[in-house]
Design a protein around this motif. Structure first.
Motif, PDB file in Angstrom:
ATOM      1  N   THR A 155       0.850  -1.181   0.000  1.00 22.06           N
ATOM      2  CA  THR A 155       0.000   0.000   0.000  1.00 22.06           C
ATOM      3  C   THR A 155       0.891   1.237   0.000  1.00 22.06           C
ATOM      4  N   LEU A 156       0.415   2.271  -0.688  1.00 34.14           N
ATOM      5  CA  LEU A 156       1.095   3.558  -0.695  1.00 34.14           C
ATOM      6  C   LEU A 156       0.269   4.520   0.140  1.00 34.14           C
ATOM      7  N   ARG A 157       0.963   5.376   0.871  1.00 33.57           N
ATOM      8  CA  ARG A 157       0.277   6.393   1.659  1.00 33.57           C
ATOM      9  C   ARG A 157       1.184   7.603   1.797  1.00 33.57           C
ATOM     10  N   PRO A 158       0.585   8.756   2.122  1.00 34.40           N
ATOM     11  CA  PRO A 158       1.416   9.942   2.366  1.00 34.40           C
ATOM     12  C   PRO A 158       2.341   9.700   3.548  1.00 34.40           C
ATOM     13  N   LEU A 164       7.727  -2.670  -7.222  1.00 36.28           N
ATOM     14  CA  LEU A 164       7.474  -1.574  -6.297  1.00 36.28           C
ATOM     15  C   LEU A 164       8.026  -0.250  -6.812  1.00 36.28           C
ATOM     16  N   GLY A 165       9.188  -0.263  -7.431  1.00 34.45           N
ATOM     17  CA  GLY A 165       9.744   0.967  -8.001  1.00 34.45           C
ATOM     18  C   GLY A 165       8.818   1.554  -9.057  1.00 34.45           C
ATOM     19  N   ARG A 166       8.291   0.699  -9.928  1.00 37.94           N
ATOM     20  CA  ARG A 166       7.342   1.177 -10.952  1.00 37.94           C
ATOM     21  C   ARG A 166       6.079   1.739 -10.307  1.00 37.94           C
ATOM     22  N   MET A 167       5.615   1.106  -9.230  1.00 36.96           N
ATOM     23  CA  MET A 167       4.419   1.589  -8.540  1.00 36.96           C
ATOM     24  C   MET A 167       4.671   2.974  -7.938  1.00 36.96           C
ATOM     25  N   LEU A 168       5.813   3.147  -7.283  1.00 38.13           N
ATOM     26  CA  LEU A 168       6.150   4.452  -6.705  1.00 38.13           C
ATOM     27  C   LEU A 168       6.348   5.500  -7.804  1.00 38.13           C
ATOM     28  N   MET A 169       6.952   5.099  -8.918  1.00 43.64           N
ATOM     29  CA  MET A 169       7.162   6.027 -10.025  1.00 43.64           C
ATOM     30  C   MET A 169       5.827   6.485 -10.608  1.00 43.64           C
ATOM     31  N   ALA A 170       4.924   5.542 -10.863  1.00 41.01           N
ATOM     32  CA  ALA A 170       3.615   5.904 -11.419  1.00 41.01           C
ATOM     33  C   ALA A 170       2.873   6.843 -10.473  1.00 41.01           C
ATOM     34  N   ASP A 171       2.949   6.575  -9.185  1.00 43.54           N
ATOM     35  CA  ASP A 171       2.296   7.437  -8.201  1.00 43.54           C
ATOM     36  C   ASP A 171       2.916   8.835  -8.217  1.00 43.54           C
ATOM     37  N   ALA A 172       4.237   8.910  -8.263  1.00 40.37           N
ATOM     38  CA  ALA A 172       4.927  10.215  -8.274  1.00 40.37           C
ATOM     39  C   ALA A 172       4.566  11.014  -9.524  1.00 40.37           C
ATOM     40  N   LEU A 173       4.539  10.361 -10.669  1.00 44.41           N
ATOM     41  CA  LEU A 173       4.186  11.065 -11.910  1.00 44.41           C
ATOM     42  C   LEU A 173       2.745  11.552 -11.863  1.00 44.41           C
ATOM     43  N   LEU A 191       7.639  -0.568   6.317  1.00 38.57           N
ATOM     44  CA  LEU A 191       8.094   0.374   5.292  1.00 38.57           C
ATOM     45  C   LEU A 191       9.071  -0.339   4.359  1.00 38.57           C
ATOM     46  N   VAL A 192       8.750  -0.354   3.057  1.00 35.65           N
ATOM     47  CA  VAL A 192       9.600  -1.059   2.101  1.00 35.65           C
ATOM     48  C   VAL A 192      10.070  -0.164   0.947  1.00 35.65           C
ATOM     49  N   GLY A 193       9.608   1.076   0.917  1.00 29.91           N
ATOM     50  CA  GLY A 193      10.040   1.993  -0.135  1.00 29.91           C
ATOM     51  C   GLY A 193       9.459   3.365   0.087  1.00 29.91           C
ATOM     52  N   PHE A 194      10.005   4.328  -0.647  1.00 30.56           N
ATOM     53  CA  PHE A 194       9.454   5.681  -0.603  1.00 30.56           C
ATOM     54  C   PHE A 194       9.860   6.450  -1.840  1.00 30.56           C
ATOM     55  N   SER A 195       9.083   7.486  -2.122  1.00 30.76           N
ATOM     56  CA  SER A 195       9.447   8.457  -3.156  1.00 30.76           C
ATOM     57  C   SER A 195       9.335   9.843  -2.535  1.00 30.76           C
ATOM     58  N   TYR A 196      10.052  10.792  -3.132  1.00 26.14           N
ATOM     59  CA  TYR A 196      10.056  12.161  -2.627  1.00 26.14           C
ATOM     60  C   TYR A 196      10.144  13.089  -3.820  1.00 26.14           C
ATOM     61  N   LEU A 197       9.220  14.047  -3.899  1.00 32.09           N
ATOM     62  CA  LEU A 197       9.205  14.959  -5.038  1.00 32.09           C
ATOM     63  C   LEU A 197       8.864  16.367  -4.585  1.00 32.09           C
ATOM     64  N   GLY A 198       9.206  17.320  -5.445  1.00 30.85           N
ATOM     65  CA  GLY A 198       8.905  18.720  -5.169  1.00 30.85           C
ATOM     66  C   GLY A 198       9.152  19.562  -6.402  1.00 30.85           C
ATOM     67  N   PRO A 199       9.191  20.881  -6.221  1.00 31.09           N
ATOM     68  CA  PRO A 199       9.431  21.774  -7.357  1.00 31.09           C
ATOM     69  C   PRO A 199      10.824  21.547  -7.963  1.00 31.09           C
ATOM     70  N   LEU A 248      11.736  14.804  -9.217  1.00 31.42           N
ATOM     71  CA  LEU A 248      11.698  13.566  -8.453  1.00 31.42           C
ATOM     72  C   LEU A 248      13.034  13.461  -7.728  1.00 31.42           C
ATOM     73  N   HIS A 249      13.021  13.721  -6.434  1.00 33.93           N
ATOM     74  CA  HIS A 249      14.252  13.707  -5.652  1.00 33.93           C
ATOM     75  C   HIS A 249      14.736  12.289  -5.362  1.00 33.93           C
ATOM     76  N   ALA A 250      13.797  11.375  -5.129  1.00 34.07           N
ATOM     77  CA  ALA A 250      14.220  10.047  -4.677  1.00 34.07           C
ATOM     78  C   ALA A 250      13.144   9.008  -4.913  1.00 34.07           C
ATOM     79  N   VAL A 251      13.604   7.816  -5.256  1.00 33.09           N
ATOM     80  CA  VAL A 251      12.832   6.586  -5.158  1.00 33.09           C
ATOM     81  C   VAL A 251      13.793   5.586  -4.540  1.00 33.09           C
ATOM     82  N   HIS A 252      13.482   5.117  -3.359  1.00 31.67           N
ATOM     83  CA  HIS A 252      14.345   4.146  -2.672  1.00 31.67           C
ATOM     84  C   HIS A 252      13.516   2.964  -2.220  1.00 31.67           C
ATOM     85  N   LEU A 253      14.115   1.784  -2.327  1.00 32.51           N
ATOM     86  CA  LEU A 253      13.453   0.532  -1.967  1.00 32.51           C
ATOM     87  C   LEU A 253      14.336  -0.280  -1.043  1.00 32.51           C
TER      88      LEU A 253
END
Length: 169
Positions: A4-7, A104-113, A71-79, A90-95
Motif C-alpha cells: 500500500t502507498l500512503r502519504p 514496487l519501483g514502478r508503482m512508486l514512479m507511477a504514483d509520483a508522476l 516500510l519497504v520503499g518511498f518516493s520524494y518529489l517537489g518543485p 523527483l528527488h528520490a525513489v528508494h526501496l
C-alpha cells in the motif's frame, strides 16, 4: 503481501532514513567503496530527513510504501531545482534491497508522476548517478531521457557525476 502507498508523515522519517541508507548501500556498492558507503549512518540519514522535512513539507510530497505494515520503499518529489515552474523534480525513489525487481519501483514512479500531473506540472526531472546503470535503465524504461546536463557532487569524499533526466507528463 499487499503493498500500500500512503502519504509520509513526520513519524516515518527515522525509518525513511534507515531505508535510504540500506537502499543506497545496495545500489552503490558496485561502484563506491565500503568506506564511502558507511557514512552517513542510518541514524544520521534519519536526522537528515527530519531536518529536510521540517523545511520542505509545505511544497514537497513524501510517499511511503508498506508491505504487511513494514516500510519497504518511498518516493520524494517537489518543485524543480532549476527554477522551472512547469517542471517537478523527483528527488528520490528508494526501496528495500529485497524489493528490487518486484514492481514496487514502478508503482512508486507511477504514483509520483500522477502527483506531479495533479500539481499542474507538464514535465518531470530527476538527477541520477552516472555510474548507476540499473537506475538509469529503470528510468529510461519509464520514458525518462538524459538532458545532457551534469552536476559534480561528493558522496562522502568520493567525487561523482549526476546526470539530469527529464520526461513529459
Amino acid at each position: 503481501m499487499t503493498v500500500t502507498l500512503r502519504p509520509g508523515r513526520s513519524d516515518d522519517l527515522i525509518e525513511v532514513g534507515a531505508l535510504h541508507q540500506r537502499s543506497r548501500v545496495a545500489a552503490y556498492a558496485p561502484f563506491l567503496t565500503t568506506e564511502t558507503l558507511t557514512e552517513p549512518t542510518q541514524a544520521a540519514l534519519g536526522q537528515y530527513w527530519q531536518e529536510r522535512w521540517s523545511h520542505e513539507c509545505a511544497d514537497h510530497v513524501l510517499t511511503v510504501a508498506e508491505r504487511d505494515g513494514q516500510l519497504v520503499g518511498f518516493s520524494y518529489l517537489g518543485p524543480d531545482d532549476q527554477g522551472d515552474p512547469t517542471t517537478g523534480l523527483l528527488h528520490a525513489v528508494h526501496l528495500e534491497p529485497a524489493e528490487r525487481g518486484r514492481g514496487l519501483g514502478r508503482m512508486l514512479m507511477a504514483d509520483a508522476l500522477g502527483e506531479m500531473r495533479s500539481r499542474g506540472w507538464r514535465a518531470a526531472a530527476l538527477w541520477v548517478l552516472q555510474q548507476n546503470g540499473p537506475a538509469r535503465r529503470f528510468y529510461e524504461q519509464g520514458g525518462w531521457r538524459p538532458t545532457g546536463a551534469t552536476q559534480q557532487v561528493l558522496i562522502g569524499s568520493t567525487p561523482a557525476v549526476l546526470l539530469r533526466y527529464r520526461r513529459e507528463l
